[in-house]
Write a protein that holds these residues in place. Structure first.
Motif, PDB file in Angstrom:
ATOM      1  N   PHE A  30       0.865  -1.171   0.000  1.00 12.32           N
ATOM      2  CA  PHE A  30       0.000   0.000   0.000  1.00 12.32           C
ATOM      3  C   PHE A  30       0.906   1.226   0.000  1.00 12.32           C
ATOM      4  CE2 PHE A  30      -2.985  -2.714   2.785  1.00 12.32           C
ATOM      5  CZ  PHE A  30      -3.647  -3.217   1.688  1.00 12.32           C
ATOM      6  N   SER A  31       0.458   2.300  -0.620  1.00 11.51           N
ATOM      7  CA  SER A  31       1.262   3.509  -0.703  1.00 11.51           C
ATOM      8  C   SER A  31       0.684   4.599   0.201  1.00 11.51           C
ATOM      9  CB  SER A  31       1.299   3.994  -2.148  1.00 11.51           C
ATOM     10  OG  SER A  31       2.095   5.139  -2.245  1.00 11.51           O
ATOM     11  N   ILE A  32       1.554   5.263   0.965  1.00 13.58           N
ATOM     12  CA  ILE A  32       1.159   6.377   1.831  1.00 13.58           C
ATOM     13  C   ILE A  32       1.505   7.674   1.115  1.00 13.58           C
ATOM     14  CG2 ILE A  32       1.604   7.559   4.011  1.00 13.58           C
ATOM     15  CD1 ILE A  32       2.414   4.857   5.209  1.00 13.58           C
ATOM     16  N   GLN A  33       0.513   8.567   0.967  1.00 16.63           N
ATOM     17  CA  GLN A  33       0.800   9.888   0.407  1.00 16.63           C
ATOM     18  C   GLN A  33       1.371  10.809   1.470  1.00 16.63           C
ATOM     19  OE1 GLN A  33      -2.686  11.517  -1.437  1.00 16.63           O
ATOM     20  NE2 GLN A  33      -2.145  10.653  -3.421  1.00 16.63           N
ATOM     21  N   SER A  34       0.797  10.761   2.682  1.00 19.46           N
ATOM     22  CA  SER A  34       1.345  11.539   3.786  1.00 19.46           C
ATOM     23  C   SER A  34       0.959  10.883   5.103  1.00 19.46           C
ATOM     24  CB  SER A  34       0.870  12.999   3.745  1.00 19.46           C
ATOM     25  OG  SER A  34      -0.435  13.133   4.227  1.00 19.46           O
ATOM     26  N   ILE A  35       1.783  11.135   6.125  1.00 18.59           N
ATOM     27  CA  ILE A  35       1.529  10.599   7.457  1.00 18.59           C
ATOM     28  C   ILE A  35       1.993  11.630   8.476  1.00 18.59           C
ATOM     29  CG2 ILE A  35       3.707   9.336   7.467  1.00 18.59           C
ATOM     30  CD1 ILE A  35       2.288   7.188   9.204  1.00 18.59           C
ATOM     31  N   SER A  36       1.162  11.867   9.472  1.00 15.51           N
ATOM     32  CA  SER A  36       1.552  12.763  10.561  1.00 15.51           C
ATOM     33  C   SER A  36       1.040  12.183  11.869  1.00 15.51           C
ATOM     34  CB  SER A  36       1.010  14.179  10.350  1.00 15.51           C
ATOM     35  OG  SER A  36      -0.393  14.196  10.461  1.00 15.51           O
ATOM     36  N   SER A  37       1.735  12.515  12.941  1.00 17.97           N
ATOM     37  CA  SER A  37       1.381  11.993  14.248  1.00 17.97           C
ATOM     38  C   SER A  37       1.514  13.097  15.277  1.00 17.97           C
ATOM     39  CB  SER A  37       2.313  10.830  14.610  1.00 17.97           C
ATOM     40  OG  SER A  37       2.058  10.370  15.921  1.00 17.97           O
ATOM     41  N   GLY A  38       0.636  13.068  16.254  1.00 19.16           N
ATOM     42  CA  GLY A  38       0.715  14.061  17.318  1.00 19.16           C
ATOM     43  C   GLY A  38      -0.093  13.624  18.525  1.00 19.16           C
ATOM     44  N   ARG A  39       0.139  14.305  19.625  1.00 19.88           N
ATOM     45  CA  ARG A  39      -0.567  13.978  20.857  1.00 19.88           C
ATOM     46  C   ARG A  39      -2.020  14.408  20.748  1.00 19.88           C
ATOM     47  NH1 ARG A  39      -1.060  18.385  24.428  1.00 19.88           N
ATOM     48  NH2 ARG A  39       0.005  20.232  23.653  1.00 19.88           N
ATOM     49  N   THR A  40      -2.840  13.867  21.606  1.00 15.61           N
ATOM     50  CA  THR A  40      -4.249  14.252  21.667  1.00 15.61           C
ATOM     51  C   THR A  40      -4.533  14.871  23.025  1.00 15.61           C
ATOM     52  OG1 THR A  40      -5.012  12.150  22.597  1.00 15.61           O
ATOM     53  CG2 THR A  40      -4.901  12.309  20.176  1.00 15.61           C
ATOM     54  N   GLU A  41      -5.774  15.170  23.271  1.00 14.42           N
ATOM     55  CA  GLU A  41      -6.192  15.733  24.554  1.00 14.42           C
ATOM     56  C   GLU A  41      -6.162  14.686  25.664  1.00 14.42           C
ATOM     57  OE1 GLU A  41      -9.755  13.984  22.629  1.00 14.42           O
ATOM     58  OE2 GLU A  41      -8.042  15.140  21.938  1.00 14.42           O
ATOM     59  N   ILE A  42      -5.967  13.413  25.302  1.00  9.89           N
ATOM     60  CA  ILE A  42      -5.920  12.325  26.273  1.00  9.89           C
ATOM     61  C   ILE A  42      -4.461  11.907  26.469  1.00  9.89           C
ATOM     62  CG2 ILE A  42      -6.706   9.992  26.816  1.00  9.89           C
ATOM     63  CD1 ILE A  42      -9.037  10.536  24.801  1.00  9.89           C
ATOM     64  N   GLU A  43      -3.965  11.996  27.691  1.00 11.90           N
ATOM     65  CA  GLU A  43      -2.582  11.620  28.003  1.00 11.90           C
ATOM     66  C   GLU A  43      -2.304  10.185  27.564  1.00 11.90           C
ATOM     67  OE1 GLU A  43       1.211  12.228  29.413  1.00 11.90           O
ATOM     68  OE2 GLU A  43      -0.381  13.723  29.488  1.00 11.90           O
ATOM     69  N   GLY A  44      -1.192   9.985  26.841  1.00 11.30           N
ATOM     70  CA  GLY A  44      -0.784   8.646  26.428  1.00 11.30           C
ATOM     71  C   GLY A  44      -1.430   8.143  25.148  1.00 11.30           C
ATOM     72  N   ILE A  45      -2.264   8.974  24.525  1.00 11.73           N
ATOM     73  CA  ILE A  45      -2.938   8.601  23.273  1.00 11.73           C
ATOM     74  C   ILE A  45      -2.495   9.565  22.178  1.00 11.73           C
ATOM     75  CG2 ILE A  45      -5.152   8.296  22.095  1.00 11.73           C
ATOM     76  CD1 ILE A  45      -4.683   6.269  24.348  1.00 11.73           C
ATOM     77  N   ASN A  46      -2.065   9.015  21.051  1.00 12.42           N
ATOM     78  CA  ASN A  46      -1.688   9.812  19.883  1.00 12.42           C
ATOM     79  C   ASN A  46      -2.712   9.641  18.780  1.00 12.42           C
ATOM     80  OD1 ASN A  46       0.590  10.645  21.186  1.00 12.42           O
ATOM     81  ND2 ASN A  46       2.020   9.494  19.921  1.00 12.42           N
ATOM     82  N   ARG A  47      -2.726  10.622  17.897  1.00 12.65           N
ATOM     83  CA  ARG A  47      -3.582  10.549  16.717  1.00 12.65           C
ATOM     84  C   ARG A  47      -2.675  10.616  15.499  1.00 12.65           C
ATOM     85  NH1 ARG A  47      -9.322  13.076  15.846  1.00 12.65           N
ATOM     86  NH2 ARG A  47      -9.556  12.894  13.590  1.00 12.65           N
ATOM     87  N   ILE A  48      -2.834   9.646  14.636  1.00 13.17           N
ATOM     88  CA  ILE A  48      -2.054   9.584  13.409  1.00 13.17           C
ATOM     89  C   ILE A  48      -3.011   9.833  12.247  1.00 13.17           C
ATOM     90  CG2 ILE A  48      -0.630   8.109  11.934  1.00 13.17           C
ATOM     91  CD1 ILE A  48       0.123   6.570  14.520  1.00 13.17           C
ATOM     92  N   THR A  49      -2.617  10.721  11.355  1.00 12.10           N
ATOM     93  CA  THR A  49      -3.402  10.994  10.152  1.00 12.10           C
ATOM     94  C   THR A  49      -2.617  10.463   8.963  1.00 12.10           C
ATOM     95  OG1 THR A  49      -4.304  13.001  11.158  1.00 12.10           O
ATOM     96  CG2 THR A  49      -4.547  12.778   8.774  1.00 12.10           C
TER      97      THR A  49
END
Length: 168
Positions: A30-49
């Motif tokens: 599978f091909s990824i065009q873009s990927i980003s990761s960052g923290r969320t409002e919940i400690e210890g949980i990240n959100r990846i787009t």
């Protein structure tokens, strides 16, 4: 024709999660065009787009494979109609005394900001949808683009609905 799809992934903040996700894409071609990761409002949980291009059935398969990864809590395909997608663009444009005003005015048309001015160039910063950023580049290109960098897309759904896991 393949469409562009934006996936949001909630996952535990553990070492190597980006590597595991990108490895899953590699193993299945599978091909990824873009990927980003960052923290969320919940400690210890990240959100990846992740932005991918593919047919619906391919994106369904990607979603199923992502859900199998242990640190992944939830995967959601963003509806393009109800999602705000933004990226950051920084571009260095040739600009001297003879054309600097034109370059700055062009940037203002896109609500972009001049963040650095040199004797023969300016650096412009802009955020927006990928199409807005491309339109800005198209306007600036005749002045001479010396360098540019664009961040990966990030996305949030409009309205009160939030992407929370069922239980944390």
């Amino acid at each position: 024709m393949a469409e562009t799809h934006t996936l949001s992934i909630l996952c535990e903040d553990v070492d190597g999660i980006i590597s595991r996700i990108s490895g899953m894409f590699t193993r299945r071609a599978f091909s990824i065009q873009s990927i980003s990761s960052g923290r969320t409002e919940i400690e210890g949980i990240n959100r990846i787009t992740i932005v991918v291009e593919g047919e619906d059935h391919v994106v369904e398969q990607i979603t199923k494979q992502l859900n199998k990864l242990i640190p992944v809590i939830k995967v959601s395909r963003q509806d393009p109609e109800s999602t705000v997608v933004r990226a950051l663009l920084m571009v260095k444009v040739s600009a001297d005394a003879s054309n600097r005003t034109q370059v700055v005015e062009s940037a203002k048309l896109f609500r972009a900001h001049v963040v650095d001015v040199g004797p023969d160039s300016v650096i412009i910063e802009s955020t927006g949808s990928p199409s807005k950023l491309q339109a800005l580049l198209d306007i600036l290109e005749p002045f001479g683009i010396r360098e540019l960098v664009e961040s990966s897309a990030t996305a949030l759904s409009r309205g009160p609905k939030a992407m929370y896991p069922a239980k944390l």
